[in-house]
Write a protein that holds these residues in place. Sequence first.
Motif, PDB file in Angstrom:
ATOM      1  N   UNK A 344       8.792 -11.915  -4.661  1.00  0.00           N
ATOM      2  CA  UNK A 344       9.105 -10.867  -5.493  1.00  0.00           C
ATOM      3  C   UNK A 344      10.436 -10.331  -5.302  1.00  0.00           C
ATOM      4  N   UNK A 345      11.019 -10.485  -3.853  1.00  0.00           N
ATOM      5  CA  UNK A 345      12.346 -10.166  -3.718  1.00  0.00           C
ATOM      6  C   UNK A 345      13.139 -11.389  -3.808  1.00  0.00           C
ATOM      7  N   UNK A 346      12.935 -12.203  -4.038  1.00  0.00           N
ATOM      8  CA  UNK A 346      13.838 -13.492  -4.137  1.00  0.00           C
ATOM      9  C   UNK A 346      14.417 -13.430  -5.808  1.00  0.00           C
ATOM     10  N   UNK A 347      15.571 -13.221  -5.444  1.00  0.00           N
ATOM     11  CA  UNK A 347      16.762 -12.947  -6.831  1.00  0.00           C
ATOM     12  C   UNK A 347      18.071 -13.811  -6.526  1.00  0.00           C
ATOM     13  N   UNK A 348      18.950 -13.905  -7.483  1.00  0.00           N
ATOM     14  CA  UNK A 348      19.920 -14.676  -7.242  1.00  0.00           C
ATOM     15  C   UNK A 348      21.114 -13.705  -6.368  1.00  0.00           C
ATOM     16  N   UNK A 349      20.821 -12.777  -6.530  1.00  0.00           N
ATOM     17  CA  UNK A 349      22.068 -11.808  -5.571  1.00  0.00           C
ATOM     18  C   UNK A 349      21.638 -11.101  -4.099  1.00  0.00           C
ATOM     19  N   UNK A 350      20.570 -12.026  -3.821  1.00  0.00           N
ATOM     20  CA  UNK A 350      19.878 -11.547  -2.430  1.00  0.00           C
ATOM     21  C   UNK A 350      19.863 -12.859  -1.331  1.00  0.00           C
ATOM     22  N   UNK A 351      20.617 -12.840  -0.192  1.00  0.00           N
ATOM     23  CA  UNK A 351      20.164 -13.901   0.627  1.00  0.00           C
ATOM     24  C   UNK A 351      19.086 -13.672   1.604  1.00  0.00           C
ATOM     25  N   UNK A 352      17.992 -14.725   1.524  1.00  0.00           N
ATOM     26  CA  UNK A 352      16.798 -14.515   2.140  1.00  0.00           C
ATOM     27  C   UNK A 352      16.518 -15.586   3.248  1.00  0.00           C
ATOM     28  N   UNK A 355      12.367 -17.435   9.569  1.00  0.00           N
ATOM     29  CA  UNK A 355      12.295 -18.441  10.930  1.00  0.00           C
ATOM     30  C   UNK A 355      10.492 -18.446  10.866  1.00  0.00           C
ATOM     31  N   UNK A 356      10.029 -19.727  10.682  1.00  0.00           N
ATOM     32  CA  UNK A 356       8.566 -19.583  10.843  1.00  0.00           C
ATOM     33  C   UNK A 356       8.013 -21.180  11.588  1.00  0.00           C
ATOM     34  N   UNK A 357       6.943 -20.902  12.310  1.00  0.00           N
ATOM     35  CA  UNK A 357       6.407 -21.781  13.174  1.00  0.00           C
ATOM     36  C   UNK A 357       5.024 -22.076  12.718  1.00  0.00           C
ATOM     37  N   UNK A 358       4.736 -23.159  11.847  1.00  0.00           N
ATOM     38  CA  UNK A 358       5.672 -23.945  11.241  1.00  0.00           C
ATOM     39  C   UNK A 358       6.210 -23.478   9.789  1.00  0.00           C
ATOM     40  N   UNK A 359       6.910 -24.018   9.089  1.00  0.00           N
ATOM     41  CA  UNK A 359       7.121 -23.671   7.589  1.00  0.00           C
ATOM     42  C   UNK A 359       5.896 -24.214   6.864  1.00  0.00           C
ATOM     43  N   UNK A 360       5.142 -23.359   6.219  1.00  0.00           N
ATOM     44  CA  UNK A 360       3.964 -23.831   5.516  1.00  0.00           C
ATOM     45  C   UNK A 360       4.339 -24.329   4.264  1.00  0.00           C
ATOM     46  N   UNK A 361       5.064 -23.377   3.623  1.00  0.00           N
ATOM     47  CA  UNK A 361       5.517 -23.919   1.998  1.00  0.00           C
ATOM     48  C   UNK A 361       7.063 -23.655   1.892  1.00  0.00           C
ATOM     49  N   UNK A 362       7.682 -24.770   1.169  1.00  0.00           N
ATOM     50  CA  UNK A 362       9.030 -24.437   0.826  1.00  0.00           C
ATOM     51  C   UNK A 362       8.966 -23.946  -0.469  1.00  0.00           C
ATOM     52  N   UNK A 363       9.891 -22.810  -0.644  1.00  0.00           N
ATOM     53  CA  UNK A 363      10.206 -21.960  -1.489  1.00  0.00           C
ATOM     54  C   UNK A 363      11.762 -21.870  -1.948  1.00  0.00           C
ATOM     55  N   UNK A 364      11.946 -22.255  -3.406  1.00  0.00           N
ATOM     56  CA  UNK A 364      13.344 -22.493  -3.875  1.00  0.00           C
ATOM     57  C   UNK A 364      14.016 -21.170  -3.769  1.00  0.00           C
ATOM     58  N   UNK A 365      15.380 -21.112  -3.366  1.00  0.00           N
ATOM     59  CA  UNK A 365      16.148 -20.166  -3.279  1.00  0.00           C
ATOM     60  C   UNK A 365      15.889 -19.270  -1.961  1.00  0.00           C
ATOM     61  N   UNK A 366      15.037 -19.763  -0.983  1.00  0.00           N
ATOM     62  CA  UNK A 366      14.928 -19.264   0.476  1.00  0.00           C
ATOM     63  C   UNK A 366      15.206 -20.048   1.345  1.00  0.00           C
ATOM     64  N   UNK A 367      15.916 -19.651   2.356  1.00  0.00           N
ATOM     65  CA  UNK A 367      16.536 -20.489   3.450  1.00  0.00           C
ATOM     66  C   UNK A 367      15.489 -20.575   4.524  1.00  0.00           C
ATOM     67  N   UNK A 368      14.605 -21.539   4.867  1.00  0.00           N
ATOM     68  CA  UNK A 368      13.896 -21.522   5.783  1.00  0.00           C
ATOM     69  C   UNK A 368      14.003 -22.531   6.795  1.00  0.00           C
ATOM     70  N   UNK A 369      13.651 -21.878   8.206  1.00  0.00           N
ATOM     71  CA  UNK A 369      13.872 -22.348   9.666  1.00  0.00           C
ATOM     72  C   UNK A 369      12.793 -22.850  10.185  1.00  0.00           C
ATOM     73  N   UNK A 370      12.400 -23.866  10.595  1.00  0.00           N
ATOM     74  CA  UNK A 370      11.419 -24.258  11.306  1.00  0.00           C
ATOM     75  C   UNK A 370      11.308 -24.173  12.786  1.00  0.00           C
ATOM     76  N   UNK A 371      10.776 -23.246  13.296  1.00  0.00           N
ATOM     77  CA  UNK A 371      11.126 -22.780  15.173  1.00  0.00           C
ATOM     78  C   UNK A 371      10.658 -24.102  15.758  1.00  0.00           C
TER      79      UNK A 371
END
Length: 570
Positions: A344-352, A355-371
Amino acid sequence: MISATFIREIQELLSLSEEDIARIKSIQKKEKVNFAWAAVLGNYMQESRYVDILSKKLELPAVDPTALEIPQGVIDKLPAPIRKKYKCVPFYIKDKSIFVAMGEPDNIFAFDDIRFCTGLTPVIHVSTPTQVQQVLDEIEQQVSEGSCVEDLLKGMEDAEDVDVVSDEEEEGDEISLMQEANQAPVVKMVNLIIMEAISKRASDIHIEMYEKEMRVRFRLDGVLKEIMKPPLKIKNALISRIKIMANLNIAEKRLPQDGRIKVKLQQGKEVEFRVSILPTLFGEKVVMRLLDKSALMLDMSKLGLEESTLQGVEECIKRPYGMFLVTGPTGSGKTTTLYSAILELNQEGVNIVTAEDPVEFSIMGINQVHIREEIGLTFASALRSFLRQDPDIILVGEIRDLETAEIAIKAALTGHLVLSTLHTNDAPSTIARMINMGVEKFLLASAINGIMAQRLVRKLCPMCKREAEKDEKLLKRLGMTEEEIATHTIYEPVGCSNCNHTGYKGRLGVYELLLNSPEIQELILKDATYQEIKEMAISQGMLTLRRSALVKLMAGLTSVKEVMRVTIDE
């Protein structure tokens, strides 16, 4: 057949109007059932009364076939086409008689056909069509599953026994295990287990080893159910096949291992499994968590939040800074809630960044890091790096220690919105948990926007749920008022083919949201007790987990047993 006289008797017994009679006859014509069962389908009477009325009118005994253990030889005596045609189940044979449960015992053709096919005299017993259909479905399922497993296991009887006698033999058996794991029967068995889990919408697969048997269980709507017991002799080959699919070390049997399997279905749909392997006393246990992105509910308005709770959550996550925590045990839907929030917060002007252990789902526009703690990439080190990446919103998979908690809180106090999870029993106890970790009270009071605890309850199957008798004493103990008890209908599970005879289909959340008001902040700074914080939150409008579950109960969505299973007395 049910006579016109009997229809009039039912009309008088149920106080039916002419309009009711017309509606029941319409249902009768559409569903092709007798008048009495059409009255049940139209909610004019309960199933138990249907049995009583027909039993008395036709002077036949009643029976519940779902409560019986029926020998296979008795079932086989009556051919499947006859069972299906007349909706009947044989359950006992004595001398020259065959005892049969029927949902519509007034069918005059059934008696002769059953006698002709079996050579025995039918003794008809009255049951409900629902009960009979449940048993017929179970018989059909056992036949199909049995033949399917038998086909897959053809050729396995002569397979080399790979049971382990000693650790030395186990360590030197890697080549033979690789060969066994790639045999067609073993490959088919693993494929069957995976496809069955997907088709049944299971959330987890458990493959467990015991001294004299192996079993496979699926977690369906939060509850484990045994599916099959493959031959114990193939256990090592089966585990090795799963390890190969997950790119794990098949020779390592002493240490836990984790991996992932990606399955591509015929329709082009991709499903991932998170694989966890744990050494146990009699072999390795495998748990495979199904990660189906297409089934992920990412609309916050559809998570089952009450209106006031939903507004409170949106208020928390739409603030420019602060911390929002979601708490609950493993498998309570915390990840789904957090993903819904960041989507809901994922917008062009927002940097999200997450940090997940593990990354369960990849979401476009969000930078996800696998611990990966084994190489030093911990939640704390990832958070430090995040703060140099100019983030607006940070999601921390879990706060496990003081170092992670302190960095997250400092980020929340310096212009970042931080979302995270914690393992606590409810929302108010999260404050005590953070303080016990070593977080300073004044930092916690300033950083927290809100804390939401959640659980998942099973939803009643809409096709077979029925009205339950009210235990007023129990309902009062659960927290319902006398007025609520009097004005709401309570339902209970039954079981049908639509819900795999469990009575439940799907799950929904129950939630408890604590908003950080000035009064709550003051209590935190004063080192108030858990009970004082809880009472203040309730006075300010917080629905407890128990109350949220009762709202679902009164709406006819879940049962009393589920409310008691996932919430505690207050």
